[in-house]
Motif scaffolding. Structure first.
Motif, PDB file in Angstrom:
ATOM      1  N   HIS A 118       0.820  -1.218   0.000  1.00 51.40           N
ATOM      2  CA  HIS A 118       0.000   0.000   0.000  1.00 51.40           C
ATOM      3  C   HIS A 118       0.852   1.266   0.000  1.00 51.40           C
ATOM      4  O   HIS A 118       0.344   2.359   0.245  1.00 51.40           O
ATOM      5  CB  HIS A 118      -0.928   0.013   1.206  1.00 51.40           C
ATOM      6  N   LYS A 119       2.139   1.127  -0.269  1.00 51.45           N
ATOM      7  CA  LYS A 119       3.011   2.308  -0.270  1.00 51.45           C
ATOM      8  C   LYS A 119       2.528   3.323  -1.307  1.00 51.45           C
ATOM      9  O   LYS A 119       1.978   2.963  -2.338  1.00 51.45           O
ATOM     10  CB  LYS A 119       4.459   1.900  -0.619  1.00 51.45           C
ATOM     11  N   TYR A 120       2.762   4.582  -1.012  1.00 49.36           N
ATOM     12  CA  TYR A 120       2.339   5.637  -1.928  1.00 49.36           C
ATOM     13  C   TYR A 120       3.405   6.719  -1.934  1.00 49.36           C
ATOM     14  O   TYR A 120       4.289   6.748  -1.084  1.00 49.36           O
ATOM     15  CB  TYR A 120       0.996   6.235  -1.480  1.00 49.36           C
ATOM     16  N   PHE A 121       3.342   7.598  -2.909  1.00 45.18           N
ATOM     17  CA  PHE A 121       4.230   8.751  -2.846  1.00 45.18           C
ATOM     18  C   PHE A 121       3.397  10.025  -2.837  1.00 45.18           C
ATOM     19  O   PHE A 121       2.249  10.035  -3.272  1.00 45.18           O
ATOM     20  CB  PHE A 121       5.283   8.744  -3.964  1.00 45.18           C
ATOM     21  N   VAL A 122       3.964  11.075  -2.262  1.00 34.65           N
ATOM     22  CA  VAL A 122       3.250  12.338  -2.090  1.00 34.65           C
ATOM     23  C   VAL A 122       3.668  13.287  -3.209  1.00 34.65           C
ATOM     24  O   VAL A 122       4.859  13.509  -3.422  1.00 34.65           O
ATOM     25  CB  VAL A 122       3.579  12.964  -0.710  1.00 34.65           C
ATOM     26  N   LYS A 123       2.695  13.807  -3.920  1.00 37.31           N
ATOM     27  CA  LYS A 123       2.992  14.685  -5.058  1.00 37.31           C
ATOM     28  C   LYS A 123       2.219  15.991  -4.922  1.00 37.31           C
ATOM     29  O   LYS A 123       0.988  16.002  -4.930  1.00 37.31           O
ATOM     30  CB  LYS A 123       2.582  13.970  -6.356  1.00 37.31           C
ATOM     31  N   PRO A 124       2.928  17.130  -4.786  1.00 42.28           N
ATOM     32  CA  PRO A 124       2.211  18.413  -4.695  1.00 42.28           C
ATOM     33  C   PRO A 124       1.456  18.722  -5.985  1.00 42.28           C
ATOM     34  O   PRO A 124       2.004  18.604  -7.087  1.00 42.28           O
ATOM     35  CB  PRO A 124       3.336  19.434  -4.476  1.00 42.28           C
ATOM     36  N   CYS A 125       0.202  19.149  -5.836  1.00 40.55           N
ATOM     37  CA  CYS A 125      -0.612  19.486  -7.015  1.00 40.55           C
ATOM     38  C   CYS A 125      -0.001  20.634  -7.817  1.00 40.55           C
ATOM     39  O   CYS A 125      -0.120  20.678  -9.041  1.00 40.55           O
ATOM     40  CB  CYS A 125      -2.030  19.844  -6.576  1.00 40.55           C
ATOM     41  N   ARG A 126       0.656  21.548  -7.121  1.00 44.58           N
ATOM     42  CA  ARG A 126       1.287  22.669  -7.852  1.00 44.58           C
ATOM     43  C   ARG A 126       2.380  22.151  -8.792  1.00 44.58           C
ATOM     44  O   ARG A 126       2.535  22.654  -9.901  1.00 44.58           O
ATOM     45  CB  ARG A 126       1.882  23.679  -6.881  1.00 44.58           C
ATOM     46  N   ASP A 127       3.136  21.153  -8.341  1.00 45.08           N
ATOM     47  CA  ASP A 127       4.188  20.579  -9.200  1.00 45.08           C
ATOM     48  C   ASP A 127       3.573  19.945 -10.446  1.00 45.08           C
ATOM     49  O   ASP A 127       4.113  20.053 -11.546  1.00 45.08           O
ATOM     50  CB  ASP A 127       5.004  19.518  -8.440  1.00 45.08           C
ATOM     51  N   ILE A 128       2.440  19.272 -10.241  1.00 51.19           N
ATOM     52  CA  ILE A 128       1.762  18.648 -11.387  1.00 51.19           C
ATOM     53  C   ILE A 128       1.337  19.727 -12.380  1.00 51.19           C
ATOM     54  O   ILE A 128       1.481  19.569 -13.586  1.00 51.19           O
ATOM     55  CB  ILE A 128       0.541  17.830 -10.913  1.00 51.19           C
ATOM     56  N   SER A 129       0.852  20.858 -11.857  1.00 51.28           N
ATOM     57  CA  SER A 129       0.412  21.916 -12.769  1.00 51.28           C
ATOM     58  C   SER A 129       1.586  22.495 -13.551  1.00 51.28           C
ATOM     59  O   SER A 129       1.467  22.794 -14.733  1.00 51.28           O
ATOM     60  CB  SER A 129      -0.350  23.011 -12.019  1.00 51.28           C
ATOM     61  N   PHE A 130       2.762  22.599 -12.915  1.00 52.87           N
ATOM     62  CA  PHE A 130       3.938  23.094 -13.646  1.00 52.87           C
ATOM     63  C   PHE A 130       4.383  22.080 -14.701  1.00 52.87           C
ATOM     64  O   PHE A 130       4.787  22.449 -15.804  1.00 52.87           O
ATOM     65  CB  PHE A 130       5.091  23.396 -12.688  1.00 52.87           C
ATOM     66  N   GLU A 131       4.278  20.799 -14.358  1.00 52.10           N
ATOM     67  CA  GLU A 131       4.629  19.755 -15.344  1.00 52.10           C
ATOM     68  C   GLU A 131       3.679  19.826 -16.540  1.00 52.10           C
ATOM     69  O   GLU A 131       4.076  19.616 -17.677  1.00 52.10           O
ATOM     70  CB  GLU A 131       4.547  18.366 -14.708  1.00 52.10           C
ATOM     71  N   PHE A 132       2.414  20.127 -16.254  1.00 60.12           N
ATOM     72  CA  PHE A 132       1.423  20.220 -17.330  1.00 60.12           C
ATOM     73  C   PHE A 132       1.761  21.354 -18.285  1.00 60.12           C
ATOM     74  O   PHE A 132       1.678  21.205 -19.505  1.00 60.12           O
ATOM     75  CB  PHE A 132       0.025  20.416 -16.737  1.00 60.12           C
ATOM     76  N   ILE A 133       2.181  22.485 -17.728  1.00 59.23           N
ATOM     77  CA  ILE A 133       2.559  23.623 -18.580  1.00 59.23           C
ATOM     78  C   ILE A 133       3.693  23.203 -19.515  1.00 59.23           C
ATOM     79  O   ILE A 133       3.742  23.564 -20.680  1.00 59.23           O
ATOM     80  CB  ILE A 133       3.010  24.826 -17.713  1.00 59.23           C
ATOM     81  N   GLN A 134       4.599  22.397 -18.964  1.00 56.31           N
ATOM     82  CA  GLN A 134       5.763  21.987 -19.746  1.00 56.31           C
ATOM     83  C   GLN A 134       5.447  20.865 -20.732  1.00 56.31           C
ATOM     84  O   GLN A 134       5.841  20.910 -21.895  1.00 56.31           O
ATOM     85  CB  GLN A 134       6.848  21.502 -18.775  1.00 56.31           C
ATOM     86  N   ASP A 135       4.724  19.848 -20.262  1.00 57.16           N
ATOM     87  CA  ASP A 135       4.583  18.620 -21.061  1.00 57.16           C
ATOM     88  C   ASP A 135       3.185  18.343 -21.583  1.00 57.16           C
ATOM     89  O   ASP A 135       2.978  17.389 -22.324  1.00 57.16           O
ATOM     90  CB  ASP A 135       5.037  17.407 -20.228  1.00 57.16           C
TER      91      ASP A 135
END
Length: 208
Positions: free
Chosen positions: A90-107
């Motif tokens: 059940h391990k998970y990783f923590v991902k900030p939503c703001r980082d995802i939004s910056f990745e979206f702008i890029q990719d």
């Protein structure tokens, strides 16, 4: 009283262990406040898969966790700590939503795929904790506006229903604010996707 939990785990010991882990990760100022114990007990029960206690708290072990509360109450730190209690499968990783939004702008749109169906080169989706939902903005990619997290959460709901892959979320938005920002469909899917564990709105900002 909250502490009268019938369980084979010693929750006080687990809290001490978590506090020591928190000091190791965040420094000597880290402390778990007694006022937060009701929240922490629920998280411990969930992440240790303590069925009896989860039943008492009406927590569904098949769903993920939506941890909500005001800014600075310690949601992110707690979810980072709970990773150490979680069984390997059940391990998970923590991902900030703001980082995802910056990745979206890029990719662009492949980012939605990356955090929902799994990375392009990895077939299996993963358990993720989306941290600080609501801090990202609606973004334009080549002029097209996209509510990235809404799309990701709808896709995460699909993989939850088909593959039982869980999603965890932290946010300081209320249910009505979630609906305003992401729409009714996302809010209703989140109810099925996650157990809501909420801090009191008056919880102190521990960063001050």
């Amino acid at each position: 009283m909250e502490t009268e939990i019938k369980t084979h785990y010693n929750y006080q010991e687990v809290i001490l262990w978590l506090e020591n882990k928190g000091i190791e990760l965040y420094g000597n100022h880290f402390k778990i406040l007694e006022t937060d114990y009701p929240i922490i007990y629920k998280l411990i029960a969930y992440f240790l898969k303590d069925e009896a206690t989860c039943f008492q708290y009406n927590i569904n072990l098949n769903k993920g966790i939506l941890l909500s509360g005001p800014v600075g109450c310690g949601k992110t730190s707690l979810m980072n700590l709970m990773k150490y209690l979680t069984p390997t499968e059940h391990k998970y990783f923590v991902k900030p939503c703001r980082d995802i939004s910056f990745e979206f702008i890029q990719d662009g749109y492949q980012i939605i795929h990356k955090y929902s169906k799994g990375k392009l080169y990895e077939s299996e989706p993963k358990t993720i904790c989306f941290d600080d939902l609501g801090t990202e903005n609606n973004l334009k990619y080549y002029g097209n506006e996209c509510n990235v997290m809404a799309e990701i959460l709808l896709s995460r709901y699909d993989i939850f229903t088909t593959k039982k892959i869980q999603t965890h979320i932290t946010t300081n938005l209320s249910a009505s604010e979630i609906e305003t920002q992401y729409g009714n469909r996302v809010r209703s899917r989140m109810r099925e996707l996650c157990n809501l564990i909420a801090y009191d709105r008056s919880s102190i900002d521990k960063r001050k």
